[in-house]
Design a protein around this motif. Structure first.
Motif, PDB file in Angstrom:
ATOM      1  N   CYS A 270       0.782  -1.270   0.057  1.00 48.34           N
ATOM      2  CA  CYS A 270       0.014  -0.017   0.024  1.00 48.34           C
ATOM      3  C   CYS A 270       0.840   1.366   0.256  1.00 48.34           C
ATOM      4  CB  CYS A 270      -0.843  -0.217   1.359  1.00 48.34           C
ATOM      5  SG  CYS A 270      -2.344  -0.938   1.177  1.00 48.34           S
ATOM      6  N   ASP A 271       0.472   2.321  -0.570  1.00 49.66           N
ATOM      7  CA  ASP A 271       1.101   3.610  -0.591  1.00 49.66           C
ATOM      8  C   ASP A 271       1.167   4.080   0.712  1.00 49.66           C
ATOM      9  OD1 ASP A 271       1.467   3.956  -3.469  1.00 49.66           O
ATOM     10  OD2 ASP A 271      -0.781   4.064  -3.508  1.00 49.66           O
ATOM     11  N   ILE A 272       0.314   4.009   1.674  1.00 53.89           N
ATOM     12  CA  ILE A 272       0.418   4.423   3.031  1.00 53.89           C
ATOM     13  C   ILE A 272       0.132   3.192   4.070  1.00 53.89           C
ATOM     14  CG2 ILE A 272      -0.639   5.958   4.966  1.00 53.89           C
ATOM     15  CD1 ILE A 272      -1.479   8.146   2.794  1.00 53.89           C
ATOM     16  N   CYS A 273       0.730   2.560   4.495  1.00 49.30           N
ATOM     17  CA  CYS A 273       0.759   1.415   5.218  1.00 49.30           C
ATOM     18  C   CYS A 273       0.403   1.552   6.859  1.00 49.30           C
ATOM     19  CB  CYS A 273       2.117   0.348   5.178  1.00 49.30           C
ATOM     20  SG  CYS A 273       2.024  -1.062   6.057  1.00 49.30           S
ATOM     21  N   LEU A 274      -0.667   1.368   7.211  1.00 47.74           N
ATOM     22  CA  LEU A 274      -1.183   1.723   8.519  1.00 47.74           C
ATOM     23  C   LEU A 274      -1.162   0.302   9.309  1.00 47.74           C
ATOM     24  CD1 LEU A 274      -3.971   3.904   7.714  1.00 47.74           C
ATOM     25  CD2 LEU A 274      -1.897   4.783   8.451  1.00 47.74           C
ATOM     26  N   ASP A 275      -0.135   0.151  10.301  1.00 47.14           N
ATOM     27  CA  ASP A 275       0.089  -1.247  10.968  1.00 47.14           C
ATOM     28  C   ASP A 275      -0.874  -1.456  12.070  1.00 47.14           C
ATOM     29  OD1 ASP A 275       2.669  -3.059  12.420  1.00 47.14           O
ATOM     30  OD2 ASP A 275       0.746  -3.862  11.326  1.00 47.14           O
ATOM     31  N   HIS A 276      -1.926  -2.163  12.066  1.00 47.16           N
ATOM     32  CA  HIS A 276      -2.881  -2.340  13.138  1.00 47.16           C
ATOM     33  C   HIS A 276      -3.570  -3.542  12.667  1.00 47.16           C
ATOM     34  CE1 HIS A 276      -5.839  -1.799  16.371  1.00 47.16           C
ATOM     35  NE2 HIS A 276      -4.671  -1.330  16.943  1.00 47.16           N
ATOM     36  N   ALA A 277      -4.050  -4.127  13.563  1.00 46.61           N
ATOM     37  CA  ALA A 277      -5.253  -5.342  13.599  1.00 46.61           C
ATOM     38  C   ALA A 277      -6.420  -5.212  13.042  1.00 46.61           C
ATOM     39  CB  ALA A 277      -5.249  -6.179  14.816  1.00 46.61           C
ATOM     40  N   PHE A 278      -6.831  -3.927  13.170  1.00 46.90           N
ATOM     41  CA  PHE A 278      -8.347  -3.374  12.799  1.00 46.90           C
ATOM     42  C   PHE A 278      -8.122  -2.793  11.311  1.00 46.90           C
ATOM     43  CE2 PHE A 278      -9.983  -2.851  17.205  1.00 46.90           C
ATOM     44  CZ  PHE A 278      -9.906  -4.117  17.452  1.00 46.90           C
ATOM     45  N   VAL A 279      -6.726  -2.766  10.583  1.00 43.50           N
ATOM     46  CA  VAL A 279      -6.716  -2.279   9.378  1.00 43.50           C
ATOM     47  C   VAL A 279      -6.506  -3.358   8.542  1.00 43.50           C
ATOM     48  CG1 VAL A 279      -5.331  -0.854   8.026  1.00 43.50           C
ATOM     49  CG2 VAL A 279      -5.719  -0.072  10.121  1.00 43.50           C
ATOM     50  N   ALA A 280      -7.356  -3.687   7.411  1.00 43.32           N
ATOM     51  CA  ALA A 280      -7.238  -4.692   6.499  1.00 43.32           C
ATOM     52  C   ALA A 280      -5.866  -4.495   5.595  1.00 43.32           C
ATOM     53  CB  ALA A 280      -8.614  -4.639   5.447  1.00 43.32           C
ATOM     54  N   ASP A 281      -5.751  -5.306   4.791  1.00 44.48           N
ATOM     55  CA  ASP A 281      -4.443  -5.447   3.851  1.00 44.48           C
ATOM     56  C   ASP A 281      -4.574  -4.418   3.120  1.00 44.48           C
ATOM     57  OD1 ASP A 281      -3.357  -7.632   5.365  1.00 44.48           O
ATOM     58  OD2 ASP A 281      -3.770  -9.036   3.833  1.00 44.48           O
ATOM     59  N   GLU A 282      -5.854  -4.378   2.375  1.00 41.13           N
ATOM     60  CA  GLU A 282      -6.121  -3.005   1.438  1.00 41.13           C
ATOM     61  C   GLU A 282      -7.442  -2.340   1.839  1.00 41.13           C
ATOM     62  OE1 GLU A 282      -6.148  -4.649  -2.518  1.00 41.13           O
ATOM     63  OE2 GLU A 282      -3.807  -5.030  -2.538  1.00 41.13           O
ATOM     64  N   HIS A 283      -7.273  -1.465   2.903  1.00 38.04           N
ATOM     65  CA  HIS A 283      -8.282  -0.875   3.628  1.00 38.04           C
ATOM     66  C   HIS A 283      -9.229  -0.122   2.828  1.00 38.04           C
ATOM     67  CE1 HIS A 283     -10.307  -0.740   7.684  1.00 38.04           C
ATOM     68  NE2 HIS A 283     -10.691   0.558   7.051  1.00 38.04           N
ATOM     69  N   ALA A 284      -8.569   1.047   2.319  1.00 36.79           N
ATOM     70  CA  ALA A 284      -9.381   2.001   1.724  1.00 36.79           C
ATOM     71  C   ALA A 284      -8.362   2.771   0.412  1.00 36.79           C
ATOM     72  CB  ALA A 284      -9.871   3.147   2.567  1.00 36.79           C
ATOM     73  N   ILE A 285      -9.019   3.442  -0.331  1.00 37.67           N
ATOM     74  CA  ILE A 285      -8.331   4.333  -1.456  1.00 37.67           C
ATOM     75  C   ILE A 285      -8.936   5.564  -1.565  1.00 37.67           C
ATOM     76  CG2 ILE A 285      -9.872   3.464  -3.170  1.00 37.67           C
ATOM     77  CD1 ILE A 285      -7.095   2.986  -4.718  1.00 37.67           C
TER      78      ILE A 285
END
Length: 152
Positions: free
Chosen positions: A89-104
């Motif tokens: 991902c362009d912006i990687c947000l590392d947390h268990a509640f964030v999906a691999d590809e969460h939003a765009i």
């Protein structure tokens, strides 16, 4: 050999910061360098932004407003900017509640639009759960435990 080793080290740093961990949250912005000389992609210089006079509202910035990355500004320069926990991902947000590809976030001539990619925990703007919505200056985006403020 040195280039190969350096590339492997940078990828390992990025993977370690963006891997799933109970003990650490992280943010990695692709294509950014700065801060330390070790090549750690998550350490960014905190330089004041220069605004150009003719922006037409298309020079947007996401600012993280909570946690240890509070104040980190991320420029949205691409037409489509992906947010998620995957290293790709362009912006990687590392947390268990964030999906691999969460939003765009899509950029068009009319402005910016955010779209949730059917993530389990969803995306909210100003406290309202959304699927797809236009972004306005000052919107507060929540993805997982990350709070981001949109400005343009």
């Amino acid at each position: 050999m040195v280039r190969l080793l350096r590339a492997a080290t940078e990828q390992a740093d990025k993977s370690a910061l963006c891997g799933r961990s109970r003990y650490m949250e992280g943010v990695v912005v692709s294509g950014k360098r700065g801060g330390r000389k070790g090549g750690n992609a998550a350490v960014l210089d905190s330089k004041p932004r220069k605004r150009s006079k003719n922006t037409n509202g298309l020079n947007a910035v996401l600012t993280i407003t909570n946690g240890c990355f509070a104040g980190l500004e991320i420029s949205l320069k691409k037409r489509d900017t992906s947010l998620g926990s995957a290293v790709s991902c362009d912006i990687c947000l590392d947390h268990a509640f964030v999906a691999d590809e969460h939003a765009i976030i899509h950029r068009s001539n009319r402005g910016y639009m955010i779209e949730d990619l059917n993530s389990r925990h969803g995306t909210s703007i100003n406290g309202e759960e959304i699927h797809k919505r236009a972004l306005k200056r000052g919107d507060r985006i929540v993805i997982g435990t990350f709070e981001l403020r949109f400005s343009c």
